[in-house]
Design an enzyme around this catalytic site. Structure first.
Site, mmCIF file in Angstrom:
data_model
loop_
_atom_site.group_PDB
_atom_site.id
_atom_site.type_symbol
_atom_site.label_atom_id
_atom_site.label_comp_id
_atom_site.label_asym_id
_atom_site.label_seq_id
_atom_site.Cartn_x
_atom_site.Cartn_y
_atom_site.Cartn_z
ATOM 1 N N ASN A 1 4.276 -5.092 8.370
ATOM 2 C CA ASN A 1 2.997 -4.377 8.343
ATOM 3 C C ASN A 1 2.018 -5.086 7.419
ATOM 4 O OD1 ASN A 1 4.137 -2.415 9.957
ATOM 5 N ND2 ASN A 1 4.570 -1.042 8.243
ATOM 6 N N ASP B 1 3.716 -11.559 0.458
ATOM 7 C CA ASP B 1 4.238 -10.254 0.897
ATOM 8 C C ASP B 1 5.761 -10.337 1.060
ATOM 9 O OD1 ASP B 1 4.392 -7.609 1.553
ATOM 10 O OD2 ASP B 1 3.493 -7.818 3.545
ATOM 11 N N ASP C 1 0.073 -0.393 -2.259
ATOM 12 C CA ASP C 1 0.555 -1.229 -1.158
ATOM 13 C C ASP C 1 1.781 -0.651 -0.460
ATOM 14 O OD1 ASP C 1 0.676 -3.609 0.498
ATOM 15 O OD2 ASP C 1 2.490 -4.066 -0.621
ATOM 16 N N HIS D 1 -3.044 -9.009 2.423
ATOM 17 C CA HIS D 1 -2.553 -9.496 3.727
ATOM 18 C C HIS D 1 -3.445 -9.211 4.933
ATOM 19 C CE1 HIS D 1 -1.180 -5.392 3.684
ATOM 20 N NE2 HIS D 1 -0.026 -5.616 3.096
#
Lengths: 326, 436
Positions: free
Chosen positions: B277, B304, B151, B231
């Site tokens: 992002n 996130d 990630d 995400h």
């Protein structure tokens, strides 16, 4: 929508109404006379401090702004920040806070990042911020001086005083902007200014050099540059932005010149009344042929000369207008 | 002996919502019933008007330790989680250095064991998250790692991802992908489109995400392995996952609260607090994510949570790091998205039961040193519970967060719904935004 620049920041030409733009052009006209005097100075900003903060290299814009500020009798703090402050780890907020601590009324700033002037305006709300170019976003004074130059040239041809014509000369005027629109803050500001004043704007560029979402802009996109040239009253040539990695967007410079350069052959086919503009600095032989740039149809040196009165007007309205508006 | 009585709440189970009190003794649920008798010395928690359900589980937490402890530590991140209603988080491996060895994973697990909640760890798929050579997935799995991800970046090479899936499958672990095709997002700082073109910001297109989702769905089909999509931010991405799921492929997905509660128009301010992002998308995509949450097309809401130093958000938009805080307001934003008449079972599915299943933290899963999550609030379960008041209003104040960082885009915003009490491993650890 800003209807007068008096006391306001100049960050994005898209925020200015037609009246606000005309106010700048008319005010610039009144400063032209100052620039012809032996003593080229008026006391309009006497005692005011204007910081010139260039995070990105610039010669003409910086010189033009500093000359404008000095002719208005402002004290100029010239700070060469380049982009090194970022490398040293200083944030935008820290840099502006340091300069603000010196006591300033306005900051003229250029930055390689889009929106940097908008951020600074938020950090120091008591200081007037004039955007002298931010990334790919805006170069508002270039848009204003381009509009000023166009009106000046068109008014001269009609034998009228520019300021008496208002926005009339832009009505139906066909402006063709050609080249690297995608990476051009000048194009974004020019479009805002011309459209607000009533001109019709067409863009011509290789598919890769058009901005995302251009369909939503108040412009048309030319399918063929050569066809579009025949319909243009004004051709605004943009600088091909090598330094922004444009190289990867076109196969070669020579191919770009062949498809979208204002070559001597293309210029020869233009109507004699067509006005040719370029914001500089030019890549002669790439987007514009050297002989075309030096021809009588080109008003490129006038654009440079008009930078001073237009920036005087912007500084005067924004900084002096602040007191008046209190 | 620690004992608690949670009184007067609505117990939210997978298939029913019932009014009952809950007695917790020594880390477990001892009794569930009407008007229960409190054990001697039990602490009473008023749950009237509130939902009582399994504590939240975050699949996507950046705890920044080791490497960026000034922005967040395992300890401060765990506090932020606790006040947000979380009883477990999965710590992402994009630390400095990346969590790609037994030693590093053990370090974070040890730090996590000192906190009031369960800290699980996601290991890196590749060494140094460089996308080249596989990290020691089997060794890390033996420590209890159940999710692996690079990630922050996608595993760009299709062959490396395919190899990782083949290797992961017999280990019973799940690979999670940050879906952005790297070549399409280089230099990008906001959603690609007309607004980015106008603002002069280089875009990160929806296409970059969707291409990666398509690729990984096909890799799952070819390998028979499983993938979790981190995400997801576009309508098309969700549609692709829903279609793949219908075909019987083992794919799961999460969405982050900022992607359904904010949209790209926030970038007009050039405030780097809105930089993340994948980027904030179009209003249409945000609305599609809300609809997907309401339809049950999404497996989990994941934060996130990405703490950054305040000075880093004082840089220009394109120079500032991407990411925003999430743990302390994710549940509020989720309850707002589900609507005033939203089903509390859907709420707990998204914030607890779904993520607990994906993270393999349920009672039926093989866990190493961590308690069970995402349960039914039933007798005998590990007491990881949250008392969530869906109606209460509160205002986000970045200076009053438990996180060390302040980079929330919701500062000053009034939100609905908040964790009234968080009970982790049988202990009351947070109440009304404060640690106990």
């Amino acid at each position: 929508m800003i209807t007068t620049l008096r006391g306001k920041n100049l960050l994005d030409l898209g925020e200015l109404s037609r009246e606000a733009i005309l106010e700048v052009l008319d005010t610039a006209d009144s400063f032209v006379e100052v620039n012809r005097r032996v003593v080229k100075k008026v006391p309009a900003l006497k005692g005011r401090v204007v910081a010139s903060l260039f995070f990105e290299e610039s010669t003409r814009t910086r010189l033009s702004f500093e000359t404008a500020a000095k002719r208005l009798s402002a004290d100029v703090l010239s700070l060469a920040v380049a982009s090194s402050s970022v490398k040293k780890g200083e944030s935008l907020r820290d840099t502006i806070a340091t300069i603000d601590a010196l006591g300033i009324d306005a900051v003229v700033m250029r930055h390689r990042s889009s929106g940097a002037a908008v951020q600074v305006a938020r950090y120091v709300p008591h200081v007037r911020v004039i955007n002298a170019g931010d990334g790919l976003h805006q170069h508002p004074t270039q848009g204003l001086l381009d509009a000023y130059t166009l009106r000046q040239v068109l008014a001269e041809r009609r034998g009228e005083r520019a300021r008496d014509t208002g926005a009339e000369l832009f009505d139906g005027l066909r402006v063709l902007i050609v080249g690297d629109v995608r990476h051009s803050r000048v194009a974004r500001s020019d479009v805002e200014a011309y459209v607000a004043l009533g001109a019709t704007v067409t863009l011509a560029a290789p598919g890769t050099l058009l901005p995302d979402g251009v369909r939503e802009w108040p412009v048309s996109v030319a399918g063929d540059f050569d066809d579009a040239l025949g319909d243009a009253d004004v051709v605004g040539v943009l600088r091909l932005q090598h330094e922004r990695g444009t190289g990867a967007f076109v196969p070669s410079l020579s191919e770009f010149t062949r498809t979208h350069g204002l070559t001597i052959e293309r210029a020869a086919r233009l109507s004699p009344s067509t006005i040719i503009m370029h914001p500089g600095p030019m890549n002669r032989g790439v987007e514009i042929d050297a002989r075309v740039a030096d021809s009588s149809a080109a008003v490129i040196t006038r654009q440079v000369a008009n930078g001073v009165p237009v920036r005087m007007a912007v500084l005067y309205l924004s900084v002096a207008g602040r007191e008046e508006s209190r | 002996m620690t004992s608690l009585v949670i009184r007067g709440g609505s117990i939210v189970r997978s298939h029913e919502v019932v009014r009952a009190d809950v007695v917790v003794v020594d880390g477990r649920v001892l009794e569930v019933g009407e008007k229960v008798n409190a054990p001697a010395g039990a602490r009473e928690i008023d749950a009237s008007g509130a939902w009582v359900g399994p504590g939240f589980v975050d699949l996507h937490t950046h705890l920044r330790e080791p490497g960026l402890e000034a922005a967040e530590t395992v300890e401060s991140g765990a506090r932020a989680a606790a006040v947000g209603g979380y009883c477990a988080v999965v710590a992402m491996p994009n630390t400095e250095p990346a969590l790609d060895t037994v030693a590093l994973v053990s370090y974070v697990l040890a730090r996590g064991a000192l906190t009031g909640i369960d800290v699980a760890v996601a290991g890196a798929i590749t060494q140094g998250r460089r996308g080249e050579k596989l990290a020691p997935l089997a060794e890390m799995a033996a420590l209890g790692v159940r999710i692996f991800t690079d990630d922050g970046a996608a595993v760009a090479s299709a062959e490396v991802m395919r190899r990782a899936l083949s290797y992961a499958k017999p280990l019973g672990v799940r690979l999670a992908q940050h879906c952005e095709e790297p070549s399409l997002v280089e230099f990008g700082s906001m959603n690609e489109g007309a607004l980015a073109g106008r603002l002069g910001l280089v875009g990160r297109p929806a296409l970059a995400e969707e291409l990666m989702v398509v690729r990984d769905i096909e890799l799952v089909r070819a390998s028979g392995a499983s993938v979790h999509f981190l995400h997801l931010s576009t309508a098309r991405s969700i549609a692709l996952v829903v279609a793949a799921r219908r075909e019987g492929l083992d794919v799961t997905c999460e969405v982050a609260p900022h992607h359904f509660s904010l949209d790209e128009s926030a970038c007009r301010t050039y405030d780097p607090h809105y930089k993340v992002n994948p980027p904030l998308r179009s209003p249409g995509d945000a609305a599609a994510l809300v609809a997907a949450l309401q339809r049950g097309d999404v497996d989990a809401v994941a934060t996130d949570h990405a703490p950054h130093l305040p000075e880093s958000k004082d840089l220009a938009f394109d120079e500032a790091p991407a990411g925003m805080l999430g743990l302390e307001h994710a549940a509020s934003l989720t309850v707002e998205a589900l609507g005033a008449d939203g089903d509390p079972r859907a709420f707990f599915a998204l914030l607890s039961r779904g993520p607990a299943r994906i993270a393999q933290l349920r009672a039926s899963d093989v866990r190493v040193g961590l308690s069970a999550h995402g349960g039914e609030v039933a007798v005998g379960e590990d007491a990881n519970l949250v008392v969530f008041d869906p109606g209460v209003e509160w205002t986000v104040d970045r200076d009053r967060l438990q996180s060390r960082a302040t980079n929330t885009p919701y500062h000053g915003r009034t939100l609905h719904g908040r964790a009234r009490a968080t009970i982790a491993r049988g202990r009351l650890i947070a109440e009304n935004g404060e640690m106990c």
